[in-house]
Design an enzyme around this catalytic site. Structure first.
Site, PDB file in Angstrom:
ATOM      1  N   LEU A 168       0.860  -1.172   0.000  1.00  0.00           N
ATOM      2  CA  LEU A 168       0.000   0.000   0.000  1.00  0.00           C
ATOM      3  C   LEU A 168       0.900   1.227   0.000  1.00  0.00           C
ATOM      4  CD1 LEU A 168      -2.764  -0.858   2.640  1.00  0.00           C
ATOM      5  CD2 LEU A 168      -3.141  -0.404   0.213  1.00  0.00           C
ATOM      6  N   ASP A 169       0.520   2.265  -0.732  1.00  0.00           N
ATOM      7  CA  ASP A 169       1.276   3.512  -0.724  1.00  0.00           C
ATOM      8  C   ASP A 169       1.343   4.064   0.694  1.00  0.00           C
ATOM      9  OD1 ASP A 169       1.538   3.393  -3.471  1.00  0.00           O
ATOM     10  OD2 ASP A 169      -0.220   4.655  -3.851  1.00  0.00           O
TER      11      ASP A 169
END
Length: 309
Positions: free
Chosen positions: A50-51
């Protein structure tokens, strides 16, 4: 002293899946390392980054669970995403320079729904330069930070569901259910271009990975509060069994002799087995021992077997 700053941490074999609610402002690897230390785990991995900006479901695999991570990497995922309209950025989110600013046209629900309709189903995406994909061994995001842009191949992804949750004069909120490999930043960037004003992600939350969902998540802060350095196993109650990672495959119960030969790496015949695909393997005591695959001659070959502790 906490688990996150202990200089010499005792490590142990521990197996299971933690459904972490990744906080914003932290990379997936940073979250992974924090969890690994809290559980004193010898081995750990996550199942799809996930960013840093993003929050939500990040399955952390400990020990033998890492053998089955591919099944979550390849699974469908669901997100809620909020985008700012009228501004396009280099990375497609709020953490990179602005590329263009455009006036936002008057948007109606009908116009928005018409635009979103075009992005449902199988679509082509060109990955952002700000992604972890590699070019000649170098992650694209590192090249992008050096001002280098390289050609990227388009890829086909599937958007199973794209629902308008809310919108106003400056922003739009969407629910996305998509196949593996879908870039939500790219999707929102493309939607913004289709609306004629550009857009970028300002908030992103992963809600579901395969059959794992938001209600099952555990916050990192909660784990850190519950951590007790005198009780290494205290957090184990938050781990899900390995078999939950592959519960969508049919289960096969084996005889003691069949289980023995499979665990020696040999393919075996099992009466009334499915005709193709992967199967969950259970021994004569009904204990999960791994994953097998049906061969063309109807035998079952071992693919991922767990080590007995």
């Amino acid at each position: 002293m906490t688990a996150t700053n202990h200089p010499k941490l005792f490590k142990r074999p521990v197996d299971g899946v933690l459904l972490l609610d990744k906080p914003g402002g932290m990379t997936s690897n940073e979250a992974l390392q924090r969890v690994k230390r809290l559980f004193h785990a010898k081995k750990a991995g996550h199942t799809g980054s996930l960013d840093p900006l993003a929050t939500g479901l990040l399955p952390i695999c400990l020990g033998e669970a890492t053998k089955f991570s591919q099944f979550l990497l390849e699974a469908d995922k669901s997100y809620s995403v909020k985008g700012r309209l009228g501004v396009r950025t280099a990375s497609g989110d709020s953490e990179s320079p602005i590329l263009t600013e455009c006036p936002i046209p008057k948007l109606t629900k009908r116009a928005l729904e018409k635009t979103l309709f075009a992005f449902r189903g199988v679509i082509d995406q060109t990955p952002s330069m700000y992604s972890a994909l590699k070019h000649k061994g170098q992650p694209l995001y590192k090249l992008a930070r050096q001002g280098i842009e390289v050609e990227r191949k388009t890829r086909q992804v599937t958007i199973y569901e794209l629902t308008l949750l809310d919108w106003d004069n400056e922003s739009i909120e969407l629910y996305v259910h998509c196949s593996k490999g879908t870039y939500i930043r790219t999707l929102l960037d493309d939607v913004g271009e289709a609306l004629g004003c550009g857009a970028h992600v300002v908030a992103l939350r992963r809600l579901r990975v395969a059959h794992y969902h938001e209600d099952q998540m555990i916050k990192l802060a909660h784990l850190e509060r519950e951590y007790d350095k005198a009780n290494y196993t205290g957090l184990d109650r938050y781990l899900l069994p390995l078999e939950t990672m592959v519960s969508h495959f049919p289960a096969i119960k084996l005889s003691s002799s069949t289980a023995f030969y499979l665990q020696q790496g040999q393919a075996v015949m099992v009466p009334n087995a499915p005709t193709h695909g992967f199967v969950r393997l259970r021994d004569q005591n009904d204990q999960f021992i791994g994953i097998g695959e049906i061969l063309s001659d109807a035998r079952i070959a071992p693919r991922r077997l767990i080590q007995k502790r």
